[in-house]
Design a protein around this motif. Structure first.
Motif, PDB file in Angstrom:
ATOM      1  N   LEU A 270       0.849  -1.205   0.000  1.00 31.65           N
ATOM      2  CA  LEU A 270       0.000   0.000   0.000  1.00 31.65           C
ATOM      3  C   LEU A 270       0.882   1.252   0.000  1.00 31.65           C
ATOM      4  CD1 LEU A 270      -2.810   1.369   0.331  1.00 31.65           C
ATOM      5  CD2 LEU A 270      -2.751   0.762   2.741  1.00 31.65           C
ATOM      6  N   PRO A 271       1.443   1.627  -1.149  1.00 29.54           N
ATOM      7  CA  PRO A 271       2.249   2.844  -1.187  1.00 29.54           C
ATOM      8  C   PRO A 271       1.362   4.076  -1.070  1.00 29.54           C
ATOM      9  CG  PRO A 271       1.999   1.964  -3.401  1.00 29.54           C
ATOM     10  CD  PRO A 271       1.347   0.974  -2.470  1.00 29.54           C
ATOM     11  N   VAL A 272       1.938   5.162  -0.592  1.00 27.40           N
ATOM     12  CA  VAL A 272       1.238   6.446  -0.497  1.00 27.40           C
ATOM     13  C   VAL A 272       1.955   7.408  -1.436  1.00 27.40           C
ATOM     14  CG1 VAL A 272       0.693   8.373   1.041  1.00 27.40           C
ATOM     15  CG2 VAL A 272       0.616   6.019   1.909  1.00 27.40           C
ATOM     16  N   HIS A 273       1.209   8.133  -2.235  1.00 27.97           N
ATOM     17  CA  HIS A 273       1.840   9.135  -3.105  1.00 27.97           C
ATOM     18  C   HIS A 273       1.959  10.417  -2.294  1.00 27.97           C
ATOM     19  CE1 HIS A 273       1.572   6.228  -6.217  1.00 27.97           C
ATOM     20  NE2 HIS A 273       0.260   6.312  -6.367  1.00 27.97           N
TER      21      HIS A 273
ATOM     22  N   ALA B  22      -3.728   7.310  -2.896  1.00 27.89           N
ATOM     23  CA  ALA B  22      -3.496   8.504  -3.707  1.00 27.89           C
ATOM     24  C   ALA B  22      -4.299   9.690  -3.169  1.00 27.89           C
ATOM     25  CB  ALA B  22      -3.844   8.212  -5.161  1.00 27.89           C
ATOM     26  N   ALA B  23      -4.567   9.682  -1.854  1.00 28.14           N
ATOM     27  CA  ALA B  23      -5.391  10.735  -1.241  1.00 28.14           C
ATOM     28  C   ALA B  23      -4.853  12.130  -1.555  1.00 28.14           C
ATOM     29  CB  ALA B  23      -5.448  10.529   0.272  1.00 28.14           C
ATOM     30  N   GLN B  24      -3.526  12.226  -1.714  1.00 26.39           N
ATOM     31  CA  GLN B  24      -2.905  13.550  -1.927  1.00 26.39           C
ATOM     32  C   GLN B  24      -2.526  13.756  -3.383  1.00 26.39           C
ATOM     33  OE1 GLN B  24       0.349  13.693   0.894  1.00 26.39           O
ATOM     34  NE2 GLN B  24      -1.005  13.346   2.636  1.00 26.39           N
TER      35      GLN B  24
ATOM     36  N   GLY C 251      -3.405   5.809  -9.372  1.00 21.54           N
ATOM     37  CA  GLY C 251      -4.690   5.335  -8.854  1.00 21.54           C
ATOM     38  C   GLY C 251      -5.078   4.003  -9.467  1.00 21.54           C
ATOM     39  N   ALA C 252      -4.825   3.859 -10.769  1.00 23.14           N
ATOM     40  CA  ALA C 252      -5.145   2.568 -11.406  1.00 23.14           C
ATOM     41  C   ALA C 252      -3.891   1.939 -12.007  1.00 23.14           C
ATOM     42  CB  ALA C 252      -6.228   2.749 -12.459  1.00 23.14           C
TER      43      ALA C 252
ATOM     44  N   LEU D 144      -5.764  -1.310  -7.418  1.00 22.97           N
ATOM     45  CA  LEU D 144      -6.787  -0.312  -7.065  1.00 22.97           C
ATOM     46  C   LEU D 144      -6.064   0.914  -6.492  1.00 22.97           C
ATOM     47  CD1 LEU D 144      -8.289  -3.108  -5.138  1.00 22.97           C
ATOM     48  CD2 LEU D 144     -10.031  -1.754  -6.307  1.00 22.97           C
ATOM     49  N   GLY D 145      -6.735   2.046  -6.498  1.00 22.16           N
ATOM     50  CA  GLY D 145      -6.172   3.245  -5.878  1.00 22.16           C
ATOM     51  C   GLY D 145      -7.279   4.056  -5.246  1.00 22.16           C
TER      52      GLY D 145
END
Ligand SMILES: *Cc1c(COP(=O)(O)O)cnc(C)c1O
Length: 408
Positions: free
Chosen positions: A146-149, A175-177, A189-190, A194-195
């Motif tokens: 689960l990477p975070v951008h 990809a919340a940010q 996101g894709a 999933l993103g």
């Protein structure tokens, strides 16, 4: 030497920074349409006469923005992650590898149903999750990465995708940010399975609250939709529940506001990009400041946060923070790191019966000492504001630098 504002001197900036959110007649008009449509929620099959619902329009438009095939709107970004994990087949007890340096919701979304966060350190240069650390943390219990951008840049999706494929793991992007962010020309996101995105008040697109899940996989899209719609299936009967799901739907009100917000996105992205480039030039010249690099494969940066580091000073982080804030600059100290967070560790212990310790020295150093950021609203200000930011940082560092931390 100029007297610091925190010591009674004149602050560098007295002008306010822009208010967020930015809104106008467009939001008002679309909200009125929702009032009159009589369709306010995201459930049911009632169509507005002659048109698609605002939620359908938003999902189509957002999917197009990030070049994804399917979009499922949700109540918020946290539960979008939970739903994405569930759709990806993650179950209680499965390990999910994520960065230590992120918002707590990345971890709490997993812990909500007993999936266990495993914390990977971040890369010193970019502050994004370090793929080599990810690979080293894989065990037979690992189910997903689960990477975070972070900040609107992007994690190294090319490397993470290869690692996920090699070990047959699911890859889910927080990809919340990263609304608008592209990795090698493709919207985030894709890129993974999933993103997820967030439309909470501080985010680059906001309806107060809201979330979105993207995927290119029809089966995952249907599963995500089902989990967010009390276990229903898209073409099924109203009381046909094929799994335990929840009501995690967005409303038409939120979709209306977001459609209006999307019209401003391109211009706001351009303004933030220009200001971020200017800050790179100005802050890059100040001794003690280290810029946070964005990988050249980030072909569009959402600039949700402007992150930078201060490393060559003996002053405490809190002292620097308060001194810069007193100069009229809305500087933030950034996240606490999750691998050391008492309640995250307690929750992991509650689910597993075991203590978990992941050492993440870079994330810890960033949280305790080096990382600072400016939020996206500050990046919507004018050029003079960017000059003031740099002047304030320079003034504060000149003071603490020459006093060698002995600042009485
Ligand atoms: C904002 C955010 C979330 C949570 O989104 P909400 O809509 O506030 O629930 C999750 N992860 C990251 C990285 C965020 O910035």
């Amino acid at each position: 030497m100029e007297k610091l504002a925190i010591h009674g001197g004149n602050p560098i900036r007295t002008q306010p920074f822009p208010q967020w959110p930015v809104w106008g007649k467009e939001e008002e008009a679309l909200l009125q349409e929702v009032v009159h449509s009589g369709k306010w929620g995201g459930s049911g099959r009632i169509r507005t006469p002659g048109g698609r619902s605002k939620l359908e329009l938003l999902e189509a438009r957002f999917a197009a923005l990030q070049q994804a095939r399917y979009a499922i709107s949700t109540v918020n970004g946290t539960l979008a992650i939970t739903v994405a994990l569930k759709a990806a087949g993650v179950q209680a007890g499965d390990e999910v590898i994520m960065p230590a340096y992120t918002f707590i919701a990345t971890a709490s979304a997993a812990l909500l149903f007993g999936a266990i966060p495993v914390f990977a350190d971040v890369e010193e240069e970019t502050l994004q999750i370090d793929p080599e650390q990810v690979e080293a943390l894989i065990t037979p219990r690992t189910k997903a990465i689960l990477p975070v951008h972070l900040g609107g840049a992007a994690a190294d999706m090319t490397r993470l995708k290869a690692i996920a494929a090699k070990h047959q793991l699911r890859l889910i992007e927080d990809a919340a940010q990263a609304v608008g962010t592209c990795w090698e020309g493709t919207g985030v996101g894709a890129i993974g399975d999933l993103g997820t995105f967030s439309f909470q008040s501080g985010k680059n697109l906001t309806a107060g609250e809201g979330g979105m899940i993207l995927t290119d996989d029809e089966e995952l899209a249907d599963l995500a939709w089902s989990y967010a719609n009390v276990g229903r299936v898209r073409q099924g009967a109203w009381y046909q529940h094929e799994r335990i799901g929840w009501n995690l739907r967005m409303t038409e009100w939120q979709a209306a506001v977001l459609l209006a917000q999307m019209d401003r996105l391109k211009e706001q992205l351009a303004t933030r990009e220009q200001n971020a480039q200017l800050l790179n030039r100005l802050l890059g010249k100040i001794p003690g400041v280290k810029l946070v690099k964005s990988d050249p494969r980030v072909t569009r940066h959402a600039r949700h946060l402007y992150l930078f580091r201060i490393s060559a000073t003996r002053a405490k982080k809190e002292e620097l923070l308060q001194a810069v804030q007193a100069e009229g600059i809305p500087l933030s100290p950034g996240y606490v790191t999750l691998n050391c967070h008492r309640e995250v560790l307690r929750s992991i212990r509650d689910w597993t019966g075991k203590e978990r310790t992941d050492a993440c020295p870079v994330a810890e150093r960033m949280a305790e000492r080096e990382a600072f950021w400016l939020g996206q609203a500050a990046l919507l200000a004018d050029e003079e504001a960017m000059l003031d930011i740099a002047r304030a940082v320079e003034k504060v560092l000149a003071y603490y630098g020459t006093n060698e931390g002995d600042d009485t």
